[in-house]
Enzyme design. Structure first.
Site, PDB file in Angstrom:
ATOM      1  N   GLU A 155     -13.047   4.707   5.449  1.00 23.80           N
ATOM      2  CA  GLU A 155     -13.011   3.981   6.712  1.00 23.80           C
ATOM      3  C   GLU A 155     -14.083   4.396   7.702  1.00 23.80           C
ATOM      4  O   GLU A 155     -14.274   3.735   8.722  1.00 23.80           O
ATOM      5  CB  GLU A 155     -11.623   4.165   7.333  1.00 23.80           C
ATOM      6  CG  GLU A 155     -10.553   3.713   6.360  1.00 23.80           C
ATOM      7  CD  GLU A 155      -9.151   4.112   6.746  1.00 23.80           C
ATOM      8  OE1 GLU A 155      -8.218   3.392   6.397  1.00 23.80           O
ATOM      9  OE2 GLU A 155      -8.989   5.149   7.402  1.00 23.80           O
ATOM     10  N   ARG A 198      -8.837  -1.107   8.455  1.00 21.77           N
ATOM     11  CA  ARG A 198      -9.648  -0.122   7.730  1.00 21.77           C
ATOM     12  C   ARG A 198     -10.024   1.079   8.605  1.00 21.77           C
ATOM     13  O   ARG A 198     -11.190   1.444   8.732  1.00 21.77           O
ATOM     14  CB  ARG A 198     -10.922  -0.800   7.210  1.00 21.77           C
ATOM     15  CG  ARG A 198     -11.574   0.010   6.113  1.00 21.77           C
ATOM     16  CD  ARG A 198     -12.701  -0.727   5.451  1.00 21.77           C
ATOM     17  NE  ARG A 198     -13.256   0.103   4.410  1.00 21.77           N
ATOM     18  CZ  ARG A 198     -13.857  -0.352   3.332  1.00 21.77           C
ATOM     19  NH1 ARG A 198     -13.976  -1.639   3.142  1.00 21.77           N
ATOM     20  NH2 ARG A 198     -14.343   0.462   2.441  1.00 21.77           N
ATOM     21  N   CYS A 199      -9.014   1.680   9.265  1.00 22.05           N
ATOM     22  CA  CYS A 199      -9.308   2.898  10.033  1.00 22.05           C
ATOM     23  C   CYS A 199      -7.996   3.601  10.324  1.00 22.05           C
ATOM     24  O   CYS A 199      -6.941   3.005  10.250  1.00 22.05           O
ATOM     25  CB  CYS A 199      -9.984   2.573  11.354  1.00 22.05           C
ATOM     26  SG  CYS A 199      -8.981   1.576  12.440  1.00 22.05           S
ATOM     27  N   GLN A 232       0.825  -1.207   0.000  1.00 22.14           N
ATOM     28  CA  GLN A 232       0.000   0.000   0.000  1.00 22.14           C
ATOM     29  C   GLN A 232       0.861   1.260   0.000  1.00 22.14           C
ATOM     30  O   GLN A 232       0.345   2.366  -0.074  1.00 22.14           O
ATOM     31  CB  GLN A 232      -0.913   0.022   1.231  1.00 22.14           C
ATOM     32  CG  GLN A 232      -1.938  -1.097   1.264  1.00 22.14           C
ATOM     33  CD  GLN A 232      -2.810  -1.078   2.507  1.00 22.14           C
ATOM     34  OE1 GLN A 232      -3.008  -2.126   3.115  1.00 22.14           O
ATOM     35  NE2 GLN A 232      -3.339   0.064   2.900  1.00 22.14           N
TER      36      GLN A 232
END
Ligand code: FES
Ligand code: FES
Lengths: 156, 788
Positions: free
Chosen positions: B742, B372-373, B222
């Site tokens: 998110e 996802r945050c 990523q």
């Protein structure tokens, strides 16, 4: 080594394979068709779904030798003469994919569903794809994609 | 937001169909495992069956005799090159391969290189390792006890298992607020260890060319540039030089934070290609992914709220213990060891707050990545939104009314929270009121009364969260010193088409479409004529990557600013072509025209051609720009979610009947994609709320390391999500946009828990830890005397 004869998307392939070779590895590595994916080792995710004699199977749980003399259809076989199948259009039109990793399996499972049921209910669709995991979309748009394809196939 | 461009141009606000889909729906995506190079070998990893053990010996003889096996790499091999340890992104250290001891079950112990996947797996089976088990520390509370064995014996002078102690806020003032309060509530809350489990696992293909000294590595990354720099820092001493390292992140099958860490497998593959001279492929299987990758959460919290009788909240206090496993491999770029946890005052105007967190080592895999945050926001929001409901219960107040009473008011923005964040913009009551109205809250309350009278269990849960996304600003955020900016480079070609490159990397978010829309908005070049490329460090401008919802806030802003630089030059060229003054020109997306004479105009395509063929004297030719954007602040998206559940008294199953998400992420680039992001985020909020938890036994052995028992939601359990929005632009972002990917993962779990607790509140239930599995709920029902 065992000699096998498998027809994939209409093309016949003859190969000598180890009896333990999984169908998904045969497709991805021997035939170099990488549209079919691998997402688990326990037959849970469905990323590897292909049609074996028209029935959806998880190709990570089938040996290549079991496909001997049979017909396999993969995501690469969906479009005909460059024209997308309605199910492919549906996924694009309804935003039924994000990372695209589950998509080939989802497409094959829903293609098989529509071959069986021209007009599935939302419940039928959810049940049909319940063996295919998607971590990105939350499934709502996948359901819509299948509905789109059903309508399109019905001439709508 | 009103549309400024036509559908043909496809700027902001258009639900353009995605460009990337053309290849994905044909099975032509190119993911890491699809890369095949001539002479490529396969790498597979021997993993530890013990959570803590000395390695007495590793015998590779039988493995090397397996047909197809070419080499076995151990910690001793790497030690020769001083590559057996590496830094984590938190400046802790992590083993690549162990020399002395293993620290968790499934840790890498040795690697086998072979001519095929199957031969490598056979080789792994044949490696013989002799272990001497050591005492295991699994419970993070026990890890801090004085007689606990010290795990990180590699760290000289380390006498305990504490990684850090961190505090935010005024402790004494908060104590006073509690002492003076009319009411206080307190609750222990645990958020279990979970894993993002993107559908594509992690892996790489590493290819070293000994002649040129160039290393090319296709990897599930990523953050390709940051990873390149880390490789150069870690392996500089063995001759890898940053300009000769090319990291390529091809199509990624999801990321969600799990592809930010540098896993040992990547480094072993690099070592293996250098040693063997062959390209090396390493792809982890799902069991390895679920047992050995970096984990999220594992947060033990005690939260308290102080309030007046009328419901005015006057103080917040949270104490947390964070289980980081054997190393602090958190992938969070803030300078605070507990990340963004101090956002814990959320959407409310707390006059006092105090938070403290201790991080500890245990014999578990590295923990502390995001799921996802933004790092630790989910934990903070979960604790707060649960506590607000507990306070409402204590005061017998409606939870919606209590929230409305305490929200930061719309006119208070920009708002400085007591723990130091400067919120850019918000309208919290607007979002909650829209949610209440859309879902028909009053009718649901009536229905609940009737159902309760009939003995049925129905609950309504609310969560009004505030997110904090888009790191930088660089004064607070960096990775190993690399400042958290991001880059965009745009080249407009003579025929008016453009290529744009970015330092971020999409994992399904649709950057090829949304970045093109931003440039289309700013330059009026149709989005379909703009090619977006990311993920290749040889071509893309430097950037810190995609995670923590930072692509739109940071790289999206860079795209806008680079476009505006191009527009400034285009204006000069247009003035030259129209033989007029720059100031006499007017811009509308796609063309400059002379004020008052709209027929006298030049399109961006004509201007682009002139930039190469007929530019003013003294001007450099070409039409290109680069921007490296360091945001002045984070963005603070928010939302109000309402969940309605029915509980089956016979099975304990929680059925989500309705779930409405009202989100506000400022101005929207592509509404279709934003909605898709929210659907996905909600599903990854549902997952830990009802299903996901990684469980370890007292020996540190994972009890559910595969998809048979670590349950991801399928289409059967996932509800038909409902969405709505309000729009409060970010005042500091060039496009008024905020991140969104998110929000829903942060906001959904408390809404679901609040609904389930609400369904059981008349029985005296005040809190349930997630996941709220049927057996847990069933046991709770029986405990409270509920039978079928
Ligand atoms: S790869 Fe997961 S079911 Fe086949
Ligand atoms: S689109 Fe990413 S897993 Fe389904």
């Amino acid at each position: 080594m065992t000699s096998i004869n498998v027809t994939v998307n209409g093309t016949e392939h003859q190969a000598d394979v180890e009896p333990r070779l999984l169908l998904v590895h045969f497709i991805r590595e021997d035939l170099e068709m990488t549209g079919t994916h691998i997402g688990c080792d326990t037959t849970n995710c469905g990323a590897c779904t292909v049609l074996l004699d028209e029935a959806p199977v998880k190709s990570c749980t089938v040996f290549a030798v079991q496909a001997d003399g049979r017909q396999v259809m993969t995501v690469e076989g969906l479009a005909q003469n460059g024209n997308l199948d309605p199910i492919q259009e549906g996924f694009r039109e309804e935003h039924g994919l994000q990372c695209g990793f589950c998509t080939p399996g989802m497409l094959m499972t829903s293609y098989a569903l529509l071959e069986q049921h021209a007009d599935p209910s939302e419940g039928d669709i959810r049940k049909a794809i319940s063996g295919n995991l998607c971590r990105c979309t939350g499934y709502v748009n996948i359901v819509k994609a299948v509905q789109y394809a059903a309508q399109k196939k019905a001439g709508g | 937001m009103t549309l400024r461009t036509s559908p043909e141009i496809g700027g902001m606000g258009h639900s353009l169909k995605r460009k990337e889909d053309a290849r994905f729906i044909r099975g032509q995506g190119k993911y890491v495992d699809d890369v095949k190079l001539p002479g490529m070998l396969y790498l597979d990893i021997v993993r530890s069956p013990y959570a803590h053990a000395n390695i007495k010996s590793i015998n590779t003889e039988k493995a090397l005799a397996v047909p197809g096996v070419l080499a076995v790499i151990t910690g001793e091999t790497l030690k020769e090159y001083n590559l057996h340890w590496m830094p984590t992104l938190m400046s802790d250290t992590q083993m690549v391969l162990p020399v002395e001891k293993v620290m968790y079950v499934a840790q890498e112990v040795a690697a086998v290189v072979a001519t095929s996947r199957y031969a490598a797996a056979d080789g792994v089976e044949a490696v013989e390792v002799e272990y001497e088990p050591l005492p295991v520390v699994v419970d993070p509370f026990k890890a801090l006890e004085p007689d606990a064995p010290v795990l990180r014996t590699d760290k000289e002078g380390k006498t305990d298992n504490r990684i850090f102690h961190w505090e935010a806020g005024d402790k004494a003032a908060t104590e006073r607020a509690f002492a003076e309060a009319d009411v206080t509530v307190k609750q222990d809350i645990y958020l279990p260890r979970i894993l993002v489990a993107s559908m594509e696992t992690c892996g790489c293909v590493a290819d070293f060319n000994a002649t040129t000294g160039k290393l090319t590595i296709w990897m599930t990354s990523q953050a390709p540039h940051a990873h390149r720099t880390v490789f150069a820092l870690v392996a500089g001493h063995v001759g890898l030089s940053e300009e000769k390292i090319q990291v390529i992140a091809p199509d990624l099958g999801g990321g969600f934070g799990g592809k930010v860490p540098i896993y040992p497998g990547y480094v072993i593959a690099i070592a293996a290609t250098v040693v063997t001279g062959h390209p090396i492929k390493w792809i982890e299987d799902r069991t390895e992914n679920l047992q050995a990758d970096s984990f999220a959460r594992d947060y033990h919290m005690t939260a308290e709220i102080a309030a007046k009788k009328d419901g005015t909240m006057t103080g917040l206090r949270i104490k947390a213990l964070a289980d980081h496993g054997y190393t602090d491999a958190a992938t969070q770029p803030s300078q605070f060891p507990a990340g963004m946890f101090s956002i814990c005052t959320g959407s409310y105007d707390f006059p006092q707050a105090f938070a403290e967190v201790d991080g500890v080592y245990t014999n578990k895999p590295p923990g502390g990545i995001a799921y996802r945050c933004s790092f630790r926001v989910t934990e903070a929001v979960h604790a707060l939104e649960r506590m607000v409901d507990i306070l409402a219960d204590e005061l017998s107040m409606d939870p919606a009314e209590l929230r409305l009473k305490n929200f930061i008011k719309p006119e208070a923005f920009p708002y400085r929270s007591i723990l130091g964040w400067e919120y850019d913009s918000g309208n919290y009551e607007g979002a909650l009121k829209l949610a209440l109205e859309t879902i028909g809250y009053d009718d649901l309350l009536k229905e609940q009364v009737e159902k309760r009278a009939r003995g049925e269990l129905m609950g309504i849960g609310i969560c009004s969260f505030t997110e904090v996304v888009g790191a930088g600003p660089s004064k607070h955020f960096d990775i190993l010193g690399l400042k958290m900016f991001d880059g965009a480079e745009i080249r407009v070609h003579p025929t008016g088409k453009a290529t744009a490159r970015f330092g971020t990397k999409s994992q399904g978010q649709g950057h090829e479409t949304t970045y093109a829309q931003i440039i289309a908005e700013e330059l009026g070049i149709p989005a379909e004529h703009i090619l977006v490329e990311e993920g290749d460090t040889d071509t893309a401008p430097y950037g810190l990557g995609t995670y923590a919802s930072r692509s739109t806030p940071v790289a999206g802003a860079a795209a806008a600013i680079a476009s505006r630089k191009i527009r400034d030059k285009a204006r000069k060229i247009a003035a030259h072509l129209l033989d007029t003054n720059e100031d006499d020109l007017e811009w509308e997306p796609g063309k400059f025209s002379v004020k008052g004479s709209p027929t006298l105009s030049k399109t961006i395509q004509e201007i682009a051609f002139a930039a190469y063929t007929n530019f003013p004297e003294g001007m450099e030719p070409g039409l290109e720009a680069v921007s490296y954007y360091d945001p002045p602040n984070l963005t603070f998206p928010f939302g109000s979610y309402i969940c309605v559940v029915d509980i089956d008294k016979g099975t304990g199953e929680v059925k989500i009947r309705r779930f409405l998400a009202v989100d506000d992420c400022g101005n929207i680039i592509n509404p279709m994609i934003v909605e898709g992001q929210i659907h996905g985020g909600l599903t990854m909020g549902l997952a830990p709320a009802l299903f996901e938890e990684l469980v370890y036994d007292e020996n540190g052995t994972p009890l559910n390391g595969n998809f048979m028992d670590y349950l991801l939601p399928t289409a059967m359990e996932t509800p038909k999500w409902e969405t709505a929005k309000t729009t409060t632009p970010s005042p500091h972002h060039p496009l008024g946009a905020k991140g969104v990917g998110e929000s829903a993962t942060v906001g959904a779990p408390p809404a679901i828990v609040n609904a389930v607790v609400d369904a059981l509140s008349h029985l005296g239930v005040r809190h349930i830890d997630i996941p709220m599995t049927p057996d847990k709920v069933w046991a709770l029902l029986r405990e409270h005397g509920v039978t079928e």
